[in-house]
Write a protein that holds these residues in place. Structure first.
Motif, PDB file in Angstrom:
ATOM      1  N   SER A   1      -5.056   2.284  11.511  1.00  0.00           N
ATOM      2  CA  SER A   1      -6.265   2.055  10.718  1.00  0.00           C
ATOM      3  C   SER A   1      -7.250   1.183  11.497  1.00  0.00           C
ATOM      4  O   SER A   1      -6.844   0.405  12.360  1.00  0.00           O
ATOM      5  CB  SER A   1      -5.897   1.383   9.394  1.00  0.00           C
ATOM      6  OG  SER A   1      -5.749  -0.015   9.607  1.00  0.00           O
ATOM      7  N   PRO A   2      -8.560   1.291  11.206  1.00  0.00           N
ATOM      8  CA  PRO A   2      -9.561   0.570  11.996  1.00  0.00           C
ATOM      9  C   PRO A   2      -9.480  -0.951  11.843  1.00  0.00           C
ATOM     10  O   PRO A   2      -9.806  -1.678  12.777  1.00  0.00           O
ATOM     11  CB  PRO A   2     -10.891   1.112  11.452  1.00  0.00           C
ATOM     12  CG  PRO A   2     -10.575   1.749  10.148  1.00  0.00           C
ATOM     13  CD  PRO A   2      -9.160   2.193  10.220  1.00  0.00           C
ATOM     14  N   ASP A   3      -9.041  -1.434  10.687  1.00  0.00           N
ATOM     15  CA  ASP A   3      -9.004  -2.888  10.551  1.00  0.00           C
ATOM     16  C   ASP A   3      -7.619  -3.455  10.836  1.00  0.00           C
ATOM     17  O   ASP A   3      -7.142  -4.360  10.183  1.00  0.00           O
ATOM     18  CB  ASP A   3      -9.492  -3.301   9.142  1.00  0.00           C
ATOM     19  CG  ASP A   3      -8.656  -2.607   8.075  1.00  0.00           C
ATOM     20  OD1 ASP A   3      -8.015  -1.580   8.429  1.00  0.00           O
ATOM     21  OD2 ASP A   3      -8.633  -3.076   6.930  1.00  0.00           O
ATOM     22  N   ARG A   4      -6.967  -2.885  11.856  1.00  0.00           N
ATOM     23  CA  ARG A   4      -5.645  -3.383  12.243  1.00  0.00           C
ATOM     24  C   ARG A   4      -5.774  -4.796  12.826  1.00  0.00           C
ATOM     25  O   ARG A   4      -6.823  -5.176  13.348  1.00  0.00           O
ATOM     26  CB  ARG A   4      -5.018  -2.460  13.294  1.00  0.00           C
ATOM     27  CG  ARG A   4      -5.848  -2.414  14.576  1.00  0.00           C
ATOM     28  CD  ARG A   4      -5.276  -1.484  15.597  1.00  0.00           C
ATOM     29  NE  ARG A   4      -6.260  -1.242  16.633  1.00  0.00           N
ATOM     30  CZ  ARG A   4      -7.105  -0.235  16.643  1.00  0.00           C
ATOM     31  NH1 ARG A   4      -7.067   0.663  15.671  1.00  0.00           N
ATOM     32  NH2 ARG A   4      -7.986  -0.108  17.613  1.00  0.00           N
ATOM     33  N   ARG A   5      -4.694  -5.521  12.719  1.00  0.00           N
ATOM     34  CA  ARG A   5      -4.680  -6.856  13.309  1.00  0.00           C
ATOM     35  C   ARG A   5      -3.882  -6.821  14.613  1.00  0.00           C
ATOM     36  O   ARG A   5      -2.783  -6.251  14.647  1.00  0.00           O
ATOM     37  CB  ARG A   5      -4.032  -7.845  12.344  1.00  0.00           C
ATOM     38  CG  ARG A   5      -4.875  -8.147  11.118  1.00  0.00           C
ATOM     39  CD  ARG A   5      -4.069  -8.887  10.101  1.00  0.00           C
ATOM     40  NE  ARG A   5      -2.919  -8.095   9.627  1.00  0.00           N
ATOM     41  CZ  ARG A   5      -2.004  -8.539   8.791  1.00  0.00           C
ATOM     42  NH1 ARG A   5      -2.062  -9.781   8.359  1.00  0.00           N
ATOM     43  NH2 ARG A   5      -1.018  -7.767   8.403  1.00  0.00           N
TER      44      ARG A   5
ATOM     45  N   GLU B   1       0.220  -6.248  13.749  1.00  0.00           N
ATOM     46  CA  GLU B   1       0.942  -5.367  12.821  1.00  0.00           C
ATOM     47  C   GLU B   1       2.421  -5.195  13.168  1.00  0.00           C
ATOM     48  O   GLU B   1       3.258  -5.134  12.266  1.00  0.00           O
ATOM     49  CB  GLU B   1       0.258  -3.989  12.744  1.00  0.00           C
ATOM     50  CG  GLU B   1      -1.225  -4.030  12.393  1.00  0.00           C
ATOM     51  CD  GLU B   1      -1.501  -4.524  10.970  1.00  0.00           C
ATOM     52  OE1 GLU B   1      -0.546  -4.648  10.186  1.00  0.00           O
ATOM     53  OE2 GLU B   1      -2.679  -4.790  10.653  1.00  0.00           O
TER      54      GLU B   1
ATOM     55  N   ALA C   1      -0.892   1.167   9.443  1.00  0.00           N
ATOM     56  CA  ALA C   1      -1.743  -0.008   9.591  1.00  0.00           C
ATOM     57  C   ALA C   1      -2.276  -0.115  11.028  1.00  0.00           C
ATOM     58  O   ALA C   1      -3.430  -0.470  11.256  1.00  0.00           O
ATOM     59  CB  ALA C   1      -0.967  -1.268   9.237  1.00  0.00           C
TER      60      ALA C   1
END
Lengths: 363, 629
Positions: free
Chosen positions: B121-125, B102, B118
């Motif tokens: 958030s749980p689905d961060r990259r 991110e 982002a």
């Protein structure tokens, strides 16, 4: 090799600095051919640095070192024809005694033309270790190691032998015996020898001449007797042997009745002491109002004498065997007295004016 | 370096002049033969005088040729694309969430708020770089957690085998990582010993392969001993009288530990942690063997880009990784310089017996803890090795040597591109010996250069030790692009074979270890020994050969064993250079076998284990305590 008159080793205006600190300050010395020359001084006085400058392990920051009149600036140690003995002997631990002594012969032919083996045997016999050639250095005693180091340094026939506190790791008795042996070997070979020690007694015992070093410069260079009897500075007076250093203003200058020696009356503390004007001060150099610093050896102080009487109290005493060193308090000044009997309480000590030596005089 | 090296011309004159003079003194007849001898010795003398300078120049030239030039080409590859200078490759990597996660969107110019959202958030990259840092952090925690109890055991308890255990902590330095990978596959794989044990106990199967857990445990296998080693050393240098003083002033044992002992351990624990992070940040073979491309770290990705011939992107990514590693190391070194207080342990803390002297809770509790630790340690450190040995000896019909037989059999059937095991064994030994022949003299010369006083020593030190910081992939890539593909010199192309490049890469990887074993030995030699030799007439180089080298001989042999072991286990540079050639080594063969034929892979792993353990024994016997890690 006619080098008569040319000093074997000379230092001319040598300065050695390490960054901010100065180890050797404007040092000029000259060592004569065949002389046993000693550098003595407290630790940090620059004596070891001086030796390392001569050996070529360090270069002077300024000034010049000369061997036989020729500059050796830039000449590496291996080309200086010096033999070095270090305080820790630095014997090569992976070689036998014989291999240690032979090492220097891999770079030069043995002096005298014999074989390497003959030379090694000759040197080991010189230091009384004839049967030790096959031993490992670490199986030898400290004194034996010291002698191996001597033999190794001498084997290639160096022009100059440099000894850096070679005995300070040994016990007192052995040290006294070895220093006699070192002196004998030096005399036998007639080799120019420069010896570094912090032990002033050792310096006086073995040397032809002594340089007393202080803060990177020699304070006095003279034969041992002169150093002891006529110290040139207050530092030399107190560093070499025990001494009583006193100073005060000259109140009168008069001639001594019997001989044609002049005396100065010096006001020290509450009293007046009479001092013979010897040596440099025998002429008219001293006048009334000058400040005079002089010294009297503790063994020259006498109890209950009429001359220069100083009433003092005994503060402590050290029994040293043949004599006793007595600490006295005279009017707030500490005096040292050497005597065979131990005085107690209050004593009056005095001295013959001729036994005092003037260190400095001036306004 | 002027002072020690100079004195050529007027020095020579003086030697000649003086010895002639003294011959005449003694009345010796100067003959023609002695004049010849004199001349010959003068020639030898001048060679010896220049020897050190010559060796120094040769070593630095070699280093430039096989390290600096190739690595520089990698650098240039990343900024010179299609003949144009550009920073575009770097920019696009740093702006790509695939690499940087991110935060890349920040660099791409997106609003800060959205990016922070982002990240939370749980689905961060995480991106490749973020994931690499994440697994390195986990590995560091695991290594410290596994290493500290070992340090406690080694520093505070006395038991049979303590010394052996302590010296075993250096073993990971020489164990090839791909071999450790094989061990972990043999332990945690579907048919591994773990599942066999679980099955025997009637429990279900687990598959840890290709999971983050396996990678982290493998990293702990490697780095926990390092943490233990440095912490033990610090613990042993704590002065018992300091603790006793605290106790006599009223501190409880726990309080004394917290106030006196712990502060002396922190810097070492931190050192172990920092090194672990840096090592695992640039991990490669372990992840390749245990994680595959789905758990790709930066280094694995660089390798993949190279395989896909994306050299510019590979080079840029490798440089970003190198930059991160170096900044971490630099930050650590800054910290170390400020905080290292070497207290001289006049009297170390007394060790307690491992068998409890009484059955009180205070005596039993720590020992119980150590017993639990022992079980964990056995399964992490011993199980992989044991499983590998076991797997290498087992076949479908029980115990067999078939896997070893396979190594020796020359395959006549396999296609030329297939890995032939005997060739791998032969290549490994050949590269080991030849790279040692390069690394050993290089290492000794560098050790000599870095332990003497002259201006610029620090620069030489840094230049010579840089290869330790640069990953094998980068060195391999550099050698490939710079030397194997060829250099344009005056219109003609000069290229070296892949074999030579591999030897060069192994030498570069190995010689710093020679330096690190030999330099402390040279440093500790009393300088008056060398000075005595010189006063006796030995030129500097002769003093080195006659006095210093014989005295550090054990360290030289230990350094050689190190370099050999490093070469035998080297993977990263070799795999870059060996792809598409027949120059593969045992580690490369293992990597090829690992998915398909575990038997030969483990057999080869055992061969590597034997070779590197023998090296370890040599290192331990001859120079283990002096190794500067």
């Amino acid at each position: 090799m006619d080098r008569t008159g040319t000093p074997a080793v000379e230092l001319d205006g040598v300065i050695r600095r390490y960054g901010e600190t100065t180890a050797v300050e404007n040092l000029s010395l000259s060592v004569r051919e065949g002389e046993f020359f000693t550098l003595v001084g407290p630790s940090g006085c620059g004596k070891t640095t001086t030796l390392r400058l001569i050996a070529g392990f360090e270069d002077p920051t300024r000034g010049e070192v000369r061997f036989g009149g020729e500059s050796v600036t830039g000449v590496p140690p291996e080309d200086r024809d010096v033999g070095v003995v270090f305080q820790n002997y630095a014997l090569f631990p992976h070689m036998t005694v014989g291999e240690n002594v032979a090492y220097g012969l891999s770079f030069t032919d043995p002096p005298g033309g014999g074989s390497d083996a003959e030379r090694v045997r000759e040197l080991l016999e010189l230091v009384d270790l004839g049967d030790m050639a096959d031993r490992d250095p670490d199986t030898l005693s400290g004194g034996q190691q010291q002698r191996v180091a001597m033999a190794r340094a001498l084997a290639p026939g160096p022009d100059v032998l440099l000894l850096d506190e070679p005995m300070s790791a040994l016990d007192a008795k052995l040290r006294e015996r070895l220093r006699v042996q070192v002196r004998e070997i030096q005399q036998e070979l007639g080799i120019t020898t420069i010896y570094v020690t912090h032990d002033q007694e050792e310096a006086l015992a073995v040397s032809d001449r002594v340089a007393v070093m202080h803060d990177g410069t020699p304070e006095q260079v003279a034969p041992p007797r002169t150093i002891y009897r006529e110290p040139a500075t207050e530092f030399v007076a107190t560093f070499v042997g025990d001494n009583n250093v006193l100073s005060g203003e000259v109140t009168a200058v008069q001639s001594d009745g019997g001989n044609d020696q002049r005396l100065a009356d010096v006001a020290v503390g509450g009293g007046t002491l009479s001092v013979a004007l010897d040596g440099d001060y025998s002429a008219n150099a001293v006048s009334i109002g000058d400040r005079l610093t002089f010294c009297i050896r503790p063994e020259r102080l006498a109890v209950d004498t009429g001359q220069n009487a100083m009433p003092a109290t005994v503060t402590s005493a050290e029994f040293l065997g043949e004599t006793t060193r007595v600490h006295l308090d005279w009017d707030g000044r500490e005096l040292l007295l050497r005597t065979e009997e131990l005085p107690e309480g209050t004593v009056t000590v005095g001295f013959d004016p001729a036994d005092a030596h003037i260190v400095t005089a001036g306004r | 370096m002027a002072r020690d090296f100079d004195g050529d011309s007027d020095g020579d004159d003086r030697t000649g002049g003086d010895s002639v003079a003294s011959d005449n003194d003694k009345g010796a007849t100067a003959t023609a033969s002695s004049a010849t001898r004199e001349r010959r010795s003068a020639i030898r003398n001048s060679v010896e005088r220049r020897a050190i300078v010559g060796l120094a120049v040769a070593t630095i030239a070699l280093l430039l040729g096989i390290f600096y030039y190739p690595v520089a080409t990698v650098f240039i590859d990343s900024v010179l694309v299609d003949g144009r200078w550009t920073g575009q490759v770097f920019v696009s990597i740093l702006r790509d969430p695939f690499y940087l996660g991110e935060p890349a969107r920040l660099l791409a110019g997106e609003p800060v708020g959205a990016v922070i959202e982002a990240i939370l958030s749980p689905d961060r990259r995480l991106g490749v770089i973020g994931f690499t840092a994440y697994q390195a952090a986990l590995s560091t925690v695991a290594s410290v957690a596994l290493g500290l109890p070992a340090a406690y055991l080694l520093a505070r308890y006395e038991f049979p085998g303590r010394r052996t255990l302590r010296s075993l902590t250096i073993l990971p330095f020489v164990l090839p990582s791909i071999m450790v990978g094989v061990g972990f596959v043999a332990t945690f794989g579907r048919n591994g010993t773990l599942n066999a044990v679980l099955g025997a106990l009637g429990l279900g199967e687990v598959n840890l392969l290709f999971t983050l857990e396996a990678v982290v445990i493998a990293h702990a296998f490697y780095n926990a001993p390092l943490v233990a080693r440095v912490t033990t050393a610090a613990w042993e240098s704590v002065d018992a009288s300091a603790v006793e003083t605290a106790r006599s002033l009223g501190a409880s044992p726990l309080r004394a530990f917290r106030d006196v002992v712990a502060p002396q351990l922190y810097p070492s624990v931190l050192m172990g942690a920092a090194l672990t992070f840096v090592f695992t940040f640039s991990t490669f073979p372990i992840v390749l063997a245990l994680g595959g491309f789905q758990l790709a770290t930066v280094e694995v990705f660089v390798y993949r880009l190279i395989r896909d011939l994306e050299y510019a992107e590979a080079a840029a990514l490798a440089l970003i990784e190198l930059g991160i590693s170096l900044s971490l190391l630099y930050a650590y070194l800054r910290y170390e310089a400020k905080h290292t207080v070497r207290s001289r342990g006049i009297r170390p803390l007394p060790r307690q017996p491992l068998t409890p002297p009484s059955l009180s809770v205070r005596e039993l509790l720590p020992r119980l803890g150590l017993a639990v630790y022992a079980v964990v340690a056995l399964s992490v450190f011993v199980a992989p090795i044991a499983s590998m040995v076991l797997a290498s000896l087992s076949g479908p019909e029980g115990l067999t040597l078939a896997n070893y037989q396979f190594l020796i059999d020359r395959q006549t059937t396999g296609a030329s591109f297939q890995v032939q095991p005997w060739d791998a064994v032969r290549n490994s030994l050949l590269f080991g010996v030849t790279s040692l022949a390069v690394a050993l003299p290089m290492g000794v010369v560098v050790a000599v250069l870095t332990t003497r006083d002259y201006r610029g020593r620090k620069v030489v030190d840094a230049v010579a030790m840089a290869p330790l910081a640069v990953s094998g992939i980068v060195v391999g890539l550099g050698l490939l692009r710079g030397l194997v593909f060829g250099v344009e010199v005056g219109g003609s192309r000069i290229a070296v074979g892949g074999g030579f490049a591999i030897i060069a890469a192994h030498a570069v990887a190995g010689y710093p270890f020679v330096v690190r074993t030999v330099a402390p030995g040279l440093e500790s030699i009393d300088h008056t020994l060398v000075e005595s030799a010189r006063a006796l007439g030995a030129p500097r180089a002769r003093a080195l050969v006659d006095i210093e080298l014989p005295l550090v001989w054990p360290a030289v042999v230990a350094g050689a064993a190190f370099a050999f072991a490093i070469s035998i286990g080297e993977f990263s540079a070799t795999i870059v250079l060996a792809s598409g050639t027949n120059q593969f080594t045992m580690p490369i063969a293992i990597e090829r076998f690992i998915g398909r034929r575990l038997g030969p892979a483990t057999a080869m792993g055992v061969v590597l284990l034997v070779v590197t353990s023998a090296s370890f024994l040599l290192i331990d016997r001859l120079g283990g305590d002096d190794v500067g890690f």
